[in-house]
Structure formats: structure tokens, C-alpha cells
Enzyme design. Structure first.
Site, short mmCIF file in Angstrom:
data_model
loop_
_atom_site.label_atom_id
_atom_site.label_comp_id
_atom_site.label_asym_id
_atom_site.label_seq_id
_atom_site.Cartn_x
_atom_site.Cartn_y
_atom_site.Cartn_z
N TRP A 102 0.84 -1.21 0.00
CA TRP A 102 0.00 0.00 0.00
C TRP A 102 0.86 1.25 0.00
O TRP A 102 0.51 2.25 -0.63
CB TRP A 102 -0.97 -0.03 1.18
CG TRP A 102 -1.91 -1.18 1.10
CD1 TRP A 102 -1.96 -2.27 1.92
CD2 TRP A 102 -2.93 -1.41 0.10
NE1 TRP A 102 -2.94 -3.14 1.50
CE2 TRP A 102 -3.54 -2.64 0.39
CE3 TRP A 102 -3.36 -0.69 -1.02
CZ2 TRP A 102 -4.58 -3.17 -0.39
CZ3 TRP A 102 -4.39 -1.21 -1.79
CH2 TRP A 102 -4.99 -2.43 -1.47
N ASP A 172 -1.24 6.90 6.12
CA ASP A 172 -2.32 5.96 5.80
C ASP A 172 -2.50 5.07 7.02
O ASP A 172 -1.64 4.24 7.32
CB ASP A 172 -1.92 5.14 4.57
CG ASP A 172 -2.91 4.03 4.26
OD1 ASP A 172 -3.97 3.95 4.92
OD2 ASP A 172 -2.63 3.24 3.32
N LYS A 196 -12.13 -1.76 8.34
CA LYS A 196 -11.40 -2.72 9.17
C LYS A 196 -11.73 -2.53 10.64
O LYS A 196 -12.17 -3.46 11.31
CB LYS A 196 -9.90 -2.62 8.92
CG LYS A 196 -9.57 -2.98 7.46
CD LYS A 196 -8.25 -2.41 7.03
CE LYS A 196 -8.09 -2.37 5.51
NZ LYS A 196 -8.17 -3.67 4.87
N1 PMP Z 1 -4.00 1.11 2.73
C1 PMP Z 1 -4.02 0.04 3.53
C2 PMP Z 1 -3.03 -0.05 4.65
C3 PMP Z 1 -4.95 -0.99 3.29
O1 PMP Z 1 -4.98 -2.06 4.09
C4 PMP Z 1 -5.87 -0.86 2.23
C5 PMP Z 1 -6.93 -1.89 1.94
N2 PMP Z 1 -6.72 -3.16 2.37
C6 PMP Z 1 -5.78 0.26 1.41
C7 PMP Z 1 -4.86 1.23 1.70
C8 PMP Z 1 -6.71 0.44 0.25
O2 PMP Z 1 -7.93 0.82 0.76
P1 PMP Z 1 -9.24 0.96 -0.12
O3 PMP Z 1 -9.57 -0.38 -0.63
O4 PMP Z 1 -10.22 1.48 0.91
O5 PMP Z 1 -8.97 1.95 -1.19
#
Ligand code: PMP
Length: 361
Positions: A102, A172, A196
Site C-alpha cells: 500500500w 495511511d 477494518k
Molecule cells: N491502505 C491500507 C493499509 C490498506 O490495508 C488498504 C486496503 N486493504 C488500502 C490502503 C486500500 O484501501 P481501499 O480499498 O479502501 O482503497
């Protein structure tokens, strides 16, 4: 109804009392004769829900004066782009600490806007640890320093959240938001998907320092501008009203749990039960994360062979443990133990692990 233990990485389990309240009020919200889903987002009832949700985020995290809390759409993935689009002028630098897939995505999006700099990465070690502060090489004048507080896929987490002098942080916090206290003061921006720890999918929480609202270039479209959303209290366009309503109930539940100090303590105890089962297995279960980088939210581990891992996931599912298959880039098992997961659920999984080891080890 089948009794299951839901270890999904997100969307993830929600607190049972919250789901029961949603069910009770689904057709008739507090005697109004309609569902929250059927209300105008400009109605008095809905505006109260929206305001309460933002107030609870501020209260629980102790957000200082001078910040806005927003509920947006598009997930953390849209935030990967919105942060640089709003804050990073072309040619300027922002520093990115890369601790997983991510963070990589956030860095890539920033590269479409400005000149992000990799301040540190643990990619060569398949992201099994968080870099030490000594390994982080900041550029001379970054607009912000971006990091991912918990790496959902790899199961690593910043234990103590880092600060870098007076540099402004952007984080994030998708997979550990509201799982522990955070000192918000060093952050220009915190963002997280709700799905989450605090609600259903489709709600993105943003905490933004007011001084940073004025940074967007005039050409940036309205929906991508934090200042427009802040000026309109997250009601510039039609928000995910039902999702924000459910989120407000989870936030109340977190308050009733004793607030984030108490929630953090329980999260530590819960994760420890499963890490103890790994550590006591004589190497049968091998944690992916280095011990000092272990996540309290996503517990990742391997078994001696892929066949055993498949058997583990299959037999666990037969006993009601779902969502345990690891992400393909790590393999093995991932148990996600967000706020709503119970201590009893973690204990039950640890016992299953011991039993599986006894029968297959
Ligand atoms: N950042 C992290 C740390 C994540 O765990 C996730 C999703 N698992 C995301 C970003 C992406 O999030 P989204 O699907 O809400 O765009």
C-alpha cells in the site's frame, strides 16, 4: 445461525451489538418511520448523525483544535492521489517510507503529481520489518513525510509512531485507525478506510490540519479538494449516509469500551494470544514479521508446506474460522484481529492452532 469467527482482513467483522442496533432500527429509525438509507442527507436527523460521527472521532483521538474530520468516498486508494494533488506542487518533493504494497501504491500516485523520494524501504526483505529510524534518509525539504502505520498484507506495524522534528506527517492508517491512541498534532493529514476497525466499506475518514486546506491548486476539481469537503462538513455531495451511520455506532461502541487506551490494551492482549501460539510451536508456525515489527491487527505466519497451509485453512473453516488465507504475496495464514474481534475468538484460534500442530506436526 452458524457460529463463526471472522478473521477477514477487510471488510471485517463489526461489533455484534452494533449490528443488532442497526437491525433494530433498519426499518424505523428512532420512530421516524423510515430507514437512515431513505433519509435526505440534508435532513436534521442525518446531519446529527454526521456531526456526531465527526465529534466522536475528535473525542476518541483527542484531535487538537485546528483540524477537520471528514467522511469521504473512494477509499484510501483515492487518498493516495488526493494527498499529493492537494499538497504537492509540481517539482516539489515529499518523502515516502515504503513498508508494503500500500505504501508502494501511495508512492506511485505521488509520482504522477510531483517528485516523491523513497526515504526508506524494506522491500528487499519482503517487508518483514519496519525500518529503524536510523535507516530513514529524508530529503532536505520535503513537503510532507508519508508512511503506512500498519501493513495489512505483511502483518507489520509501527510500534511507536515516528516523528521527524518539525516535518509534517501524512499517514495511511487504514488498518489500525482507532485501534490505539495517536498524537494527531504532527500530522497534516491522516486517512483511513473504515472497513477494518470502525465501520463498513465505502467510508473514508480524513483528519486534516486546517492550515493545509488552502494548499490545493485552483485547477483541482471540486470532488478532489479537501477544502470543499471541509467547508461543506462532508456534505458537498451525497455521502455514504448509511455507512457513516454504522460508523457512528461503532465509534459509540468504542467509547463505551473505555476509549482508545482500553481498546489498545485489549488489542495487545488479543494478538499476544496468537503470537504465543506461534512462538510456542517450535518453528511449526513461522511468523512473517520480525518480532519487533509485529502487527497487532494482522498476524501473518507460514506452516512447513503449502499443503499444510491449505489443510489449515480448510480445517479451520470447517470449525468456523473464516478469512484466514494469507495474501498471495506472503502466502500462508493471516489472522486479522481488528477492534471488533473478541478475546475469545483469538483464544479459540490459538487452541485450534495447538490442536492442528498436535495432529499434523
Ligand atoms: N491502505 C491500507 C493499509 C490498506 O490495508 C488498504 C486496503 N486493504 C488500502 C490502503 C486500500 O484501501 P481501499 O480499498 O479502501 O482503497
Amino acid at each position: 445461525m452458524a457460529h463463526i469467527y471472522n478473521f477477514n482482513p477487510g471488510p471485517a467483522m463489526l461489533p455484534r451489538p452494533v449490528l443488532e442496533e442497526v437491525q433494530r432500527d433498519l426499518l424505523d429509525y428512532k420512530g421516524r418511520g423510515l430507514s437512515v438509507m431513505e433519509m435526505s442527507h440534508r435532513s436534521r436527523e442525518y446531519m446529527a448523525i454526521n456531526a456526531e460521527a465527526a465529534a466522536l472521532v475528535k473525542e476518541l483521538l483527542g484531535v487538537p483544535e485546528g483540524y477537520h474530520v471528514l467522511f469521504l468516498q473512494g477509499g484510501a486508494s483515492t487518498q493516495f492521489a488526493m494527498a499529493p494533488l492537494n499538497f504537492l506542487p509540481p517539482g516539489a518533493t515529499a518523502d515516502y517510507i515504503i513498508t508494503g504494497a500500500w505504501s508502494e501504491k501511495a508512492f506511485e500516485e505521488a509520482g504522477k503529481v510531483g517528485k516523491p523520494h523513497v526515504a526508506a524501504t524494506t522491500k528487499s526483505e519482503n517487508y518483514r520489518r519496519i525500518p529503524s529510524l536510523g535507516e530513514i534518509n529524508l530529503s532536505p525539504d520535503p513537503v510532507y513525510v508519508h508512511f503506512t502505520s500498519n501493513n495489512t498484507i505483511f502483518g507489520t506495524q509501527w510500534g511507536a509512531l515516528p516523528t521527524f522534528g518539525d516535518r509534517t506527517l501524512v499517514a495511511d492508517m487504514s488498518s489500525d485507525f482507532m485501534s490505539r491512541p495517536v498524537d494527531v498534532a504532527p500530522y497534516g493529514l491522516i486517512y483511513a478506510g473504515a472497513q477494518k476497525n470502525i465501520g463498513p466499506a465505502g467510508v473514508t475518514i480524513v483528519i486534516i490540519r486546517d492550515e493545509w486546506l488552502g494548499k490545493a491548486p485552483p485547477t483541482l476539481p471540486a470532488m478532489l479538494r479537501y477544502d470543499i469537503h471541509a467547508k461543506n462538513d462532508s456534505l458537498y455531495n451525497t455521502p455514504n449516509t448509511f455507512g457513516i451511520y454504522v460508523t457512528s455506532l461503532v465509534l459509540r461502541w468504542l467509547r463505551d469500551q473505555g476509549g482508545l487506551e482500553a481498546v489498545a490494551r485489549r488489542n495487545e492482549e488479543k494478538a499476544q494470544v496468537i503470537y504465543d501460539a506461534i512462538d510456542a510451536s517450535d518453528g511449526f508456525y513461522r511468523g512473517h514479521a520480525e518480532p519487533r515489527s509485529r502487527s497487532l491487527m494482522n498476524i501473518t505466519y507460514r506452516l512447513p508446506s503449502e499443503e499444510l497451509e491449505k489443510a489449515f485453512v480448510r480445517e479451520a473453516a470447517e470449525q468456523g474460522f473464516i478469512g484466514l488465507a494469507g495474501h498471495r504475496s506472503v502466502g500462508g495464514i493471516r489472522a486479522s484481529t481488528y477492534n471488533a474481534m473478541t478475546h475469545e475468538g483469538c483464544q479459540a484460534l490459538a487452541e485450534f492452532m495447538q490442536e492442528f500442530l498436535r495432529t499434523h506436526g
